[in-house]
Scaffold this motif. Structure first.
Motif, short mmCIF file in Angstrom:
data_model
loop_
_atom_site.label_atom_id
_atom_site.label_comp_id
_atom_site.label_asym_id
_atom_site.label_seq_id
_atom_site.Cartn_x
_atom_site.Cartn_y
_atom_site.Cartn_z
N GLY A 21 0.83 -1.20 0.00
CA GLY A 21 0.00 0.00 0.00
C GLY A 21 0.86 1.24 0.00
O GLY A 21 2.08 1.19 0.11
N CYS A 22 0.23 2.37 -0.10
CA CYS A 22 0.97 3.63 -0.24
C CYS A 22 1.37 4.22 1.10
O CYS A 22 2.10 5.20 1.14
N HIS A 23 0.91 3.69 2.22
CA HIS A 23 1.22 4.28 3.52
C HIS A 23 2.37 3.57 4.22
O HIS A 23 2.52 3.69 5.44
N ARG A 24 3.17 2.84 3.51
CA ARG A 24 4.32 2.19 4.13
C ARG A 24 5.52 3.12 4.07
O ARG A 24 5.52 4.12 3.35
N ARG A 25 6.53 2.80 4.78
CA ARG A 25 7.68 3.70 4.86
C ARG A 25 8.50 3.68 3.60
O ARG A 25 8.99 4.72 3.16
N THR A 26 8.71 2.54 2.98
CA THR A 26 9.52 2.49 1.77
C THR A 26 8.60 2.69 0.57
O THR A 26 7.57 2.06 0.43
N VAL A 27 8.99 3.57 -0.30
CA VAL A 27 8.17 3.90 -1.47
C VAL A 27 8.56 2.98 -2.60
O VAL A 27 9.73 2.85 -2.95
N ARG A 28 7.55 2.34 -3.17
CA ARG A 28 7.77 1.46 -4.30
C ARG A 28 7.04 2.04 -5.51
O ARG A 28 6.16 2.88 -5.37
N PRO A 29 7.37 1.59 -6.70
CA PRO A 29 6.73 2.13 -7.89
C PRO A 29 5.21 2.01 -7.88
O PRO A 29 4.52 2.77 -8.53
N ALA A 30 4.65 1.05 -7.12
CA ALA A 30 3.20 0.89 -7.08
C ALA A 30 2.53 2.10 -6.43
O ALA A 30 1.37 2.38 -6.67
N CYS A 31 3.27 2.82 -5.58
CA CYS A 31 2.70 3.96 -4.88
C CYS A 31 2.81 5.27 -5.66
O CYS A 31 2.28 6.28 -5.23
N VAL A 32 3.53 5.25 -6.73
CA VAL A 32 3.67 6.47 -7.52
C VAL A 32 2.30 6.81 -8.10
O VAL A 32 1.59 5.93 -8.60
N PRO A 33 1.84 8.05 -7.98
CA PRO A 33 0.51 8.39 -8.48
C PRO A 33 0.40 8.11 -9.98
O PRO A 33 1.35 8.27 -10.73
N ALA A 34 -0.78 7.69 -10.36
CA ALA A 34 -1.02 7.37 -11.77
C ALA A 34 -0.98 8.65 -12.60
O ALA A 34 -1.27 9.73 -12.12
N ALA A 35 -0.62 8.47 -13.84
CA ALA A 35 -0.58 9.62 -14.75
C ALA A 35 -1.99 10.14 -14.98
O ALA A 35 -2.98 9.40 -14.87
N GLU A 36 -2.10 11.42 -15.30
CA GLU A 36 -3.42 12.01 -15.56
C GLU A 36 -4.03 11.37 -16.80
O GLU A 36 -3.33 11.07 -17.76
N PRO A 37 -5.34 11.15 -16.78
CA PRO A 37 -5.96 10.54 -17.96
C PRO A 37 -5.90 11.47 -19.16
O PRO A 37 -5.85 12.69 -19.03
N LEU A 38 -5.88 10.87 -20.31
CA LEU A 38 -5.83 11.66 -21.54
C LEU A 38 -7.14 12.43 -21.70
O LEU A 38 -8.21 11.94 -21.33
N PRO A 39 -7.09 13.63 -22.26
CA PRO A 39 -8.32 14.40 -22.45
C PRO A 39 -9.23 13.72 -23.47
O PRO A 39 -8.78 13.09 -24.42
N VAL A 40 -10.52 13.86 -23.25
CA VAL A 40 -11.50 13.27 -24.15
C VAL A 40 -11.54 14.12 -25.42
O VAL A 40 -11.69 15.33 -25.35
N PRO A 41 -11.41 13.51 -26.58
CA PRO A 41 -11.44 14.31 -27.81
C PRO A 41 -12.83 14.91 -28.03
O PRO A 41 -13.85 14.27 -27.82
N VAL A 42 -12.83 16.16 -28.43
CA VAL A 42 -14.08 16.86 -28.70
C VAL A 42 -14.40 16.72 -30.19
O VAL A 42 -13.55 17.02 -31.03
N PRO A 43 -15.61 16.23 -30.51
CA PRO A 43 -15.92 16.07 -31.93
C PRO A 43 -16.00 17.41 -32.63
O PRO A 43 -16.34 18.43 -32.03
N ALA A 44 -15.69 17.41 -33.90
CA ALA A 44 -15.75 18.64 -34.69
C ALA A 44 -17.20 19.11 -34.79
O ALA A 44 -18.13 18.31 -34.78
#
Length: 105
Positions: A21-44
């Motif tokens: 989990g993210c509340h442990r003392r050692t930081v692992r890659p699983a605790c790195v926040p996820a990247a922001e989602p891609l923006p939804v394309p707006v139709p023309a």
């Protein structure tokens, strides 16, 4: 003695069941926040269909008629209130036998 037993139990648990989990003392890659989602394309923007344009014109005409009816109703009510108060009001309407100019001095 109790402290020694508690420390031994804690050491065994840490070895057998590592913290997750993210509340442990050692930081692992699983605790790195996820990247922001891609923006939804707006139709023309599409051109409205002929039916939509016709409906839009119809609605605009209905709105204009309603505005004109409210204006006439307001004018009639005002003329009535002036008549009740005993004052002349130059009220006229389309196809009236007496035009608006007949009231203006």
């Amino acid at each position: 003695m109790r402290n020694l037993v508690a420390r031994a139990c804690r050491l065994v648990l840490r070895i057998l069941l590592p913290a997750q989990g993210c509340h442990r003392r050692t930081v692992r890659p699983a605790c790195v926040p996820a990247a922001e989602p891609l923006p939804v394309p707006v139709p023309a923007r599409r051109r409205p269909s002929p039916a939509h344009e016709e409906l839009h014109r119809f609605v605009e005409q209905q709105i204009q008629r309603a505005i004109e009816q409210r204006r006439l109703q307001h004018e009639r009510r005002f003329a009535l209130s002036e008549a009740v108060a005993g004052r002349d009001h130059p009220y006229s309407y389309p196809d009236a036998p007496f035009p608006y100019d007949a009231f203006v001095p």
